[in-house]
Design a protein around this motif. Structure first.
Motif, PDB file in Angstrom:
ATOM      1  N   LEU A   1      49.189  -3.719  51.732  1.00 27.80           N
ATOM      2  CA  LEU A   1      48.613  -2.690  50.883  1.00 27.80           C
ATOM      3  C   LEU A   1      47.547  -3.086  49.937  1.00 27.80           C
ATOM      4  O   LEU A   1      46.615  -2.228  49.666  1.00 27.80           O
ATOM      5  CB  LEU A   1      49.813  -2.499  49.888  1.00 27.80           C
ATOM      6  CG  LEU A   1      50.892  -1.754  50.585  1.00 27.80           C
ATOM      7  CD1 LEU A   1      52.410  -1.640  49.923  1.00 27.80           C
ATOM      8  CD2 LEU A   1      50.599  -0.376  51.410  1.00 27.80           C
TER       9      LEU A   1
ATOM     10  N   LEU B   1      62.620   0.045  49.646  1.00 27.09           N
ATOM     11  CA  LEU B   1      62.884  -0.739  50.721  1.00 27.09           C
ATOM     12  C   LEU B   1      63.071  -2.172  49.938  1.00 27.09           C
ATOM     13  O   LEU B   1      63.755  -2.777  50.198  1.00 27.09           O
ATOM     14  CB  LEU B   1      61.773  -1.060  51.751  1.00 27.09           C
ATOM     15  CG  LEU B   1      61.931  -0.123  52.834  1.00 27.09           C
ATOM     16  CD1 LEU B   1      60.734  -0.076  53.970  1.00 27.09           C
ATOM     17  CD2 LEU B   1      63.199   0.159  53.644  1.00 27.09           C
ATOM     18  N   HIS B   2      61.919  -2.622  49.071  1.00 28.20           N
ATOM     19  CA  HIS B   2      62.075  -3.712  48.410  1.00 28.20           C
ATOM     20  C   HIS B   2      63.193  -3.840  47.569  1.00 28.20           C
ATOM     21  O   HIS B   2      63.637  -4.854  47.634  1.00 28.20           O
ATOM     22  CB  HIS B   2      60.695  -3.741  47.587  1.00 28.20           C
ATOM     23  CG  HIS B   2      60.661  -4.829  46.565  1.00 28.20           C
ATOM     24  ND1 HIS B   2      60.501  -6.084  46.870  1.00 28.20           N
ATOM     25  CD2 HIS B   2      60.751  -4.730  45.349  1.00 28.20           C
ATOM     26  CE1 HIS B   2      60.559  -7.011  45.883  1.00 28.20           C
ATOM     27  NE2 HIS B   2      60.332  -6.167  44.829  1.00 28.20           N
TER      28      HIS B   2
ATOM     29  N   GLN C   1      53.788   5.036  49.342  1.00 29.69           N
ATOM     30  CA  GLN C   1      54.639   3.742  49.290  1.00 29.69           C
ATOM     31  C   GLN C   1      55.443   3.524  47.992  1.00 29.69           C
ATOM     32  O   GLN C   1      56.395   2.841  47.759  1.00 29.69           O
ATOM     33  CB  GLN C   1      53.556   2.570  49.395  1.00 29.69           C
ATOM     34  CG  GLN C   1      52.626   2.550  50.652  1.00 29.69           C
ATOM     35  CD  GLN C   1      53.560   2.760  51.771  1.00 29.69           C
ATOM     36  OE1 GLN C   1      54.604   2.191  51.860  1.00 29.69           O
ATOM     37  NE2 GLN C   1      52.992   3.499  52.801  1.00 29.69           N
TER      38      GLN C   1
ATOM     39  N   ALA D   1      57.902   2.091  50.258  1.00 32.43           N
ATOM     40  CA  ALA D   1      57.736   0.621  50.338  1.00 32.43           C
ATOM     41  C   ALA D   1      58.644   0.111  48.944  1.00 32.43           C
ATOM     42  O   ALA D   1      59.301  -0.893  49.340  1.00 32.43           O
ATOM     43  CB  ALA D   1      56.202  -0.117  50.162  1.00 32.43           C
TER      44      ALA D   1
ATOM     45  N   PHE E   1      49.986  -3.341  43.968  1.00 34.39           N
ATOM     46  CA  PHE E   1      51.199  -4.004  44.468  1.00 34.39           C
ATOM     47  C   PHE E   1      51.199  -5.490  44.534  1.00 34.39           C
ATOM     48  O   PHE E   1      52.038  -6.265  44.873  1.00 34.39           O
ATOM     49  CB  PHE E   1      51.070  -3.706  45.954  1.00 34.39           C
ATOM     50  CG  PHE E   1      51.458  -1.968  46.247  1.00 34.39           C
ATOM     51  CD1 PHE E   1      52.796  -1.592  46.273  1.00 34.39           C
ATOM     52  CD2 PHE E   1      50.522  -1.246  46.444  1.00 34.39           C
ATOM     53  CE1 PHE E   1      53.148  -0.186  46.251  1.00 34.39           C
ATOM     54  CE2 PHE E   1      50.770   0.177  46.416  1.00 34.39           C
ATOM     55  CZ  PHE E   1      52.057   0.643  46.559  1.00 34.39           C
TER      56      PHE E   1
ATOM     57  N   PHE F   1      57.716  -5.152  56.665  1.00 38.53           N
ATOM     58  CA  PHE F   1      59.139  -5.997  56.217  1.00 38.53           C
ATOM     59  C   PHE F   1      59.820  -6.567  57.222  1.00 38.53           C
ATOM     60  O   PHE F   1      60.536  -7.631  57.065  1.00 38.53           O
ATOM     61  CB  PHE F   1      59.809  -4.531  55.699  1.00 38.53           C
ATOM     62  CG  PHE F   1      59.677  -4.230  54.302  1.00 38.53           C
ATOM     63  CD1 PHE F   1      60.020  -5.399  53.329  1.00 38.53           C
ATOM     64  CD2 PHE F   1      58.638  -3.267  53.815  1.00 38.53           C
ATOM     65  CE1 PHE F   1      59.787  -4.882  51.837  1.00 38.53           C
ATOM     66  CE2 PHE F   1      58.557  -2.880  52.422  1.00 38.53           C
ATOM     67  CZ  PHE F   1      59.063  -3.914  51.525  1.00 38.53           C
TER      68      PHE F   1
ATOM     69  N   SER G   1      53.306   4.179  56.768  1.00 35.23           N
ATOM     70  CA  SER G   1      54.664   3.832  56.905  1.00 35.23           C
ATOM     71  C   SER G   1      54.831   2.888  57.723  1.00 35.23           C
ATOM     72  O   SER G   1      55.801   1.953  57.718  1.00 35.23           O
ATOM     73  CB  SER G   1      55.492   5.133  57.197  1.00 35.23           C
ATOM     74  OG  SER G   1      55.471   6.062  55.909  1.00 35.23           O
TER      75      SER G   1
ATOM     76  N   VAL H   1      53.735  -0.830  56.730  1.00 33.83           N
ATOM     77  CA  VAL H   1      54.650  -1.418  55.868  1.00 33.83           C
ATOM     78  C   VAL H   1      56.283  -1.656  56.515  1.00 33.83           C
ATOM     79  O   VAL H   1      56.458  -2.797  56.060  1.00 33.83           O
ATOM     80  CB  VAL H   1      54.943  -0.459  54.668  1.00 33.83           C
ATOM     81  CG1 VAL H   1      56.070  -1.034  53.757  1.00 33.83           C
ATOM     82  CG2 VAL H   1      53.791  -0.454  53.706  1.00 33.83           C
ATOM     83  N   GLY H   2      56.411  -0.829  57.545  1.00 37.19           N
ATOM     84  CA  GLY H   2      57.879  -1.116  58.102  1.00 37.19           C
ATOM     85  C   GLY H   2      57.486  -2.437  58.910  1.00 37.19           C
ATOM     86  O   GLY H   2      58.439  -3.107  58.793  1.00 37.19           O
TER      87      GLY H   2
ATOM     88  N   ALA I   1      54.129  -7.282  53.001  1.00 39.28           N
ATOM     89  CA  ALA I   1      53.724  -5.949  52.820  1.00 39.28           C
ATOM     90  C   ALA I   1      52.799  -5.714  51.660  1.00 39.28           C
ATOM     91  O   ALA I   1      51.999  -4.884  51.755  1.00 39.28           O
ATOM     92  CB  ALA I   1      55.104  -5.291  52.690  1.00 39.28           C
ATOM     93  N   TRP I   2      52.904  -6.374  50.623  1.00 41.79           N
ATOM     94  CA  TRP I   2      51.988  -6.351  49.611  1.00 41.79           C
ATOM     95  C   TRP I   2      50.637  -6.713  49.576  1.00 41.79           C
ATOM     96  O   TRP I   2      49.721  -6.102  49.260  1.00 41.79           O
ATOM     97  CB  TRP I   2      52.709  -6.939  48.295  1.00 41.79           C
ATOM     98  CG  TRP I   2      54.082  -6.852  48.034  1.00 41.79           C
ATOM     99  CD1 TRP I   2      54.981  -7.646  47.627  1.00 41.79           C
ATOM    100  CD2 TRP I   2      54.866  -5.571  47.964  1.00 41.79           C
ATOM    101  NE1 TRP I   2      56.238  -7.266  47.703  1.00 41.79           N
ATOM    102  CE2 TRP I   2      56.341  -6.015  47.775  1.00 41.79           C
ATOM    103  CE3 TRP I   2      54.712  -3.997  48.420  1.00 41.79           C
ATOM    104  CZ2 TRP I   2      57.194  -4.901  47.938  1.00 41.79           C
ATOM    105  CZ3 TRP I   2      55.508  -3.406  48.224  1.00 41.79           C
ATOM    106  CH2 TRP I   2      56.966  -3.869  48.307  1.00 41.79           C
TER     107      TRP I   2
END
Length: 421
Positions: free
Chosen positions: A388, A243-244, A236, A240, A298, A374, A367, A370-371, A384-385
């Protein structure tokens, strides 16, 4: 005991193997991070084709780890390491002809398959040394690999400024050179052990017996399944977090800052942290603590941070990098050492191959989770956080519940090499 002293205590072949671990990651990260950009921008290939090529490389490595492990146990780790090095060198050189689609896919296949061949064999080889504890050995491996991962992109960028062809050739050289060195330097004692193992395995049913032995090892299968949660987290920082940063309109340099900080912390502190951990608690407890830290790191991104510039802007990301890397330093060496312990030193490479299958599933699942998080950020910017954090804590709890039983702990204590050296 310092990292240098520990390194010098190892026999010559293990010192060379550690150098190879550094150089291999150096060569890999010189080329692979820039491959997609070259294919898309210079050769004008479609994004779909580029994605397929990179997917083939990843799948051939993750999906064929079991094959590599089985072959290493059947024919000896030395042969698989040498063959894997040669195939990786050939695959990198074939990227010189990336304008030919068939050759491009062949290069991707060979590059991935090479990793599937030498990685389980190398891990098995590392687990059999006796000068250091297994955890200390894998801590040194982690330091070497992180060093290569840190310097690789820098060297690759310099070589790319000359030409992509030069980059391919230079990236392939370490693998070709070490294939020749390992042919001469790796001793025959482990090969003899492997040959004896092959004869014994042949009498008991060959490949089928080895697979049955792994599948019948319920403790190992449980451990591998639980550790897929670790691999859901481990990727991540490079998935991640970018992405963030993009969503926050951050600069690409912010991603590089986090990756570099993680690598530097690991290089400087991995070995002393592992030695310190060995003095307190048990391996399964450190694995749980480390994975919990990885997940909780996270949570540093959940509070709204008012600073959008200056030094304070980097504080949450830096805190995340420190906590996440501390978690990996605490857990990674013990995770890798536990595989050979739970294998009871039988068909060790095959066990590593199976373990990496679960790792691949974890990487993909992480992945995907997380995808989706988002994509559904409208429900919560921090979804997402939260996911995780839950994955980290859930994995740690499962490891504590299922891998801390008296029988498992007894097995670990009686089969691990001494740490008193």
């Amino acid at each position: 005991m310092s990292i240098v002293t520990s390194y010098l205590r190892l026999s010559a072949e293990y010192r060379w193997m550690l150098i190879a671990a550094f150089v291999f990651n150096l060569g890999f990260y010189m080329l692979i991070p820039f491959l997609a950009g070259y294919l898309k921008q210079d050769l004008l290939l479609s994004a779909t084709l580029v994605g397929l090529v990179l997917g083939v490389r990843s799948f051939c490595q993750q999906g064929l780890f079991l094959v590599g492990g089985l072959l290493a146990d059947l024919f000896g780790v030395k042969k698989l390491i040498v063959i894997g090095c040669l195939l990786r060198a050939l695959g990198f050189c074939l990227f010189l002809f990336s304008q030919i689609t068939e050759v491009l896919f062949l290069a991707a296949f060979l590059t991935g398959f090479a990793g599937a061949l030498f990685t389980p064999a190398a891990q098995s080889y590392f687990s059999k040394q006796t000068e250091l504890s297994r955890a200390q050995m894998f801590a040194l491996v982690g330091v070497a690999r992180n060093g290569g991962e840190l310097l690789g992109p820098v060297c690759g960028l310099l070589l790319l400024s000359v030409s992509f062809d030069v980059l391919c050739v230079v990236s392939a050289l370490p693998f070709a050179v070490f294939a020749l060195l390992f042919t001469v330097l790796l001793p025959g004692k482990q090969a003899k052990t492997s040959n004896a193992s092959v004869k014994e395995t042949s009498k008991e049913g060959g490949v089928s017996a080895m697979i049955a032995g792994v599948l019948g090892n319920r403790t190992f299968i449980t451990f591998s399944l639980i550790m897929s949660g670790y691999f859901m987290l481990i990727n991540q920082i490079s998935f991640a977090i970018p992405l963030h940063i993009v969503n926050q309109s951050g600069a690409p340099g912010d991603v590089a800052w986090v990756l570099t900080l993680c690598a530097l912390i690991s290089i400087c502190f991995q070995f002393p942290v592992t030695r310190l951990c060995e003095r307190f608690l048990s391996p399964d407890q450190w694995i749980s603590i480390g994975i919990a830290l990885m997940g909780l790191s996270f949570a540093t991104l959940i509070p709204t941070w008012p600073y959008q510039g200056g030094v304070l802007y980097y504080l949450p990301m830096s805190l995340l990098a420190v906590l996440f890397t501390l978690g990996t330093m605490v857990s990674f060496p013990f995770i890798m050492s536990q595989i050979s312990v739970l294998a009871k030193d039988k068909s060790v490479a095959t066990h590593y191959g199976f373990f990496y299958l679960f790792a691949g599933v974890g990487l993909i699942a992480g992945s995907a989770v997380v995808g989706v998080a988002f994509d559904y950020a409208s429900l919560s910017d921090d979804l997402a956080w939260y996911c995780l954090v839950v994955i980290g804590l859930g994995t740690a709890i499962c490891n504590t519940l299922f891998m801390s039983t008296r029988d498992v702990h007894s097995q670990i204590q009686t089969t691990s090499p001494t740490t008193s050296k």
